[in-house]
Design an enzyme around this catalytic site. Structure first.
Site, short mmCIF file in Angstrom:
data_model
loop_
_atom_site.label_atom_id
_atom_site.label_comp_id
_atom_site.label_asym_id
_atom_site.label_seq_id
_atom_site.Cartn_x
_atom_site.Cartn_y
_atom_site.Cartn_z
N HIS A 102 -3.13 8.55 2.51
CA HIS A 102 -4.38 7.97 3.01
C HIS A 102 -4.65 8.31 4.48
CE1 HIS A 102 -4.28 4.77 -0.44
NE2 HIS A 102 -4.53 5.99 -0.86
N CYS A 110 -19.14 11.55 19.12
CA CYS A 110 -18.91 12.99 19.31
C CYS A 110 -19.82 13.49 20.44
CB CYS A 110 -19.27 13.68 17.99
SG CYS A 110 -19.13 15.46 18.01
N SER A 147 4.14 -2.22 -2.91
CA SER A 147 2.78 -1.84 -3.32
C SER A 147 2.42 -2.52 -4.63
CB SER A 147 2.69 -0.31 -3.51
OG SER A 147 1.41 0.03 -4.01
P1 CNA Z 1 -1.42 -4.22 -1.49
O1 CNA Z 1 -2.32 -4.09 -2.66
O2 CNA Z 1 -1.80 -5.18 -0.40
O3 CNA Z 1 0.02 -4.60 -2.08
C1 CNA Z 1 1.11 -4.92 -1.24
C2 CNA Z 1 2.21 -5.50 -2.12
O4 CNA Z 1 3.37 -5.68 -1.32
C3 CNA Z 1 1.86 -6.87 -2.73
O5 CNA Z 1 2.19 -6.87 -4.10
C4 CNA Z 1 2.75 -7.85 -1.94
O6 CNA Z 1 3.12 -8.98 -2.69
C5 CNA Z 1 3.94 -6.95 -1.62
N1 CNA Z 1 4.66 -7.37 -0.42
C6 CNA Z 1 4.16 -7.89 0.74
N2 CNA Z 1 5.15 -8.09 1.63
C7 CNA Z 1 6.30 -7.70 1.03
C8 CNA Z 1 7.67 -7.67 1.43
N3 CNA Z 1 8.03 -8.08 2.66
N4 CNA Z 1 8.58 -7.20 0.55
C9 CNA Z 1 8.23 -6.79 -0.70
N5 CNA Z 1 6.95 -6.81 -1.14
C10 CNA Z 1 6.00 -7.24 -0.29
O7 CNA Z 1 -1.17 -2.83 -0.78
P2 CNA Z 1 -0.98 -1.38 -1.42
O8 CNA Z 1 -0.20 -0.63 -0.42
O9 CNA Z 1 -0.53 -1.43 -2.82
O10 CNA Z 1 -2.48 -0.86 -1.44
C11 CNA Z 1 -2.78 0.34 -0.91
C12 CNA Z 1 -3.71 0.24 0.28
C13 CNA Z 1 -3.28 -0.77 1.32
C14 CNA Z 1 -3.69 1.54 1.00
O11 CNA Z 1 -4.96 2.08 1.00
C15 CNA Z 1 -3.24 1.24 2.43
O12 CNA Z 1 -3.83 2.10 3.35
C16 CNA Z 1 -3.64 -0.15 2.66
N6 CNA Z 1 -2.98 -0.89 3.75
C17 CNA Z 1 -2.08 -0.30 4.57
C18 CNA Z 1 -1.48 -1.01 5.58
C19 CNA Z 1 -0.49 -0.31 6.47
O13 CNA Z 1 -0.66 0.88 6.75
N7 CNA Z 1 0.56 -0.99 6.89
C20 CNA Z 1 -1.80 -2.36 5.79
C21 CNA Z 1 -2.75 -2.95 4.93
C22 CNA Z 1 -3.33 -2.21 3.92
#
Ligand code: CNA
Length: 246
Positions: free
Chosen positions: A119, A151, A189
């Site tokens: 992404h 820009c 995720s």
């Molecule tokens: P999501 O859909 O928010 O899923 C995250 C998952 O991680 C959920 O099922 C949570 O329950 C689980 N979770 C949260 N904390 C923990 C932990 N400490 N240990 C284990 N599990 C945990 O996010 P996805 O990544 O699946 O969705 C993809 C999106 C989110 C992408 O487009 C990213 O760019 C986007 N995103 C990225 C960030 C970042 O770069 N840090 C932050 C927020 C969103």
């Protein structure tokens, strides 16, 4: 759970080529909220789901950048978590590719050498009018001061992160890595975002999932650790790298 950790460690100790697919949950303990977890920004309604919608960005770039600059600020302060460091350490034992949906750059901070950022990242910006690209650093002051980087042609600058409706980067390379891997780990995720959600279907080996809460498309044959990612990293590390810090 100890049994699951031991099984995961056994699988990893027989792995030659590992593909790790990470999502926002790996970075929550670094202080960056996810989307759909308990304290996710969609779950709590901190921002509306169209914040990463391309059409909404074109209509009102300032609205995005007000959110984006806070995200950048949090991201710049964030340090690699035990799980980021564990993944880096696995490179010692096996060929390790990280495919991340994250836009926070923390795998690189941890030192992982083979990272596919599906992404994109905030490290560059592109003009929506003329296509000229700028390094983030050169536009940082404008972002922080005006919420509206522009820009030289006057067009709005969008960060090179993938918005909904835009093509995902290096997708073919990620599918090929999945097809070649003998073990895949999915960490933090919900796997609800397409096309990253397709990655497991290209993979034929052993699957280890570390996530709090449900993950789309996970089958009963997969090893599912419904625990904090850092706890999994610390426990696995004790078995795979005894006596060493992560
Ligand atoms: P999501 O859909 O928010 O899923 C995250 C998952 O991680 C959920 O099922 C949570 O329950 C689980 N979770 C949260 N904390 C923990 C932990 N400490 N240990 C284990 N599990 C945990 O996010 P996805 O990544 O699946 O969705 C993809 C999106 C989110 C992408 O487009 C990213 O760019 C986007 N995103 C990225 C960030 C970042 O770069 N840090 C932050 C927020 C969103």
């Amino acid at each position: 759970m100890e049994n699951h950790i031991q099984k995961a460690a056994d699988i990893l100790s027989h792995t030659e080529r590992l593909l790790v697919l990470t999502g926002a949950g790996i970075s929550t303990s670094a202080g960056i909220p996810d989307f759909r977890g308990d304290k996710g920004i969609y779950t709590l309604g901190t921002v509306s789901e169209d914040i990463f919608d391309l059409r909404a960005f074109r209509d009102d770039p300032k609205r995005f950048w007000e959110f984006g600059k806070k995200f950048i600020f949090t991201m710049e302060k964030a340090a690699p978590t035990p799980m980021h460091r564990f993944i880096k350490k696995l490179e010692i034992r096996m060929e390790t590719t990280v495919v991340t949906q994250n836009i926070d750059g923390i795998h690189e901070k941890a030192g992982s050498t083979d990272v596919i950022e599906l992404h994109g990242s905030f490290s560059s910006l592109t003009c929506l009018s003329c296509g000229k690209t700028y390094a983030y650093k050169g536009k940082q002051d404008q972002i922080m001061e005006t919420n509206s980087p522009i820009c030289e042609c006057g067009g709005a600058l969008k960060p090179d992160i993938v918005f909904f409706g835009e093509p995902v980067q290096d997708l073919k390379k990620a599918f090929k890595k999945a097809a070649d891997a003998d073990t895949m780990m999915i960490i933090g995720s919900s796997l609800t975002v397409y096309p990253a959600s397709l990655l497991p279907s290209y993979f034929k080996g052993k699957m280890i999932v570390v996530n709090k809460g449900p993950v789309s498309g996970i089958t009963i044959t997969d090893l599912f650790l419904d625990i904090e990612a850092d706890r999994a990293a610390i426990e696995l590390s004790k078995i795979l790298f005894p006596g060493e810090e992560i």
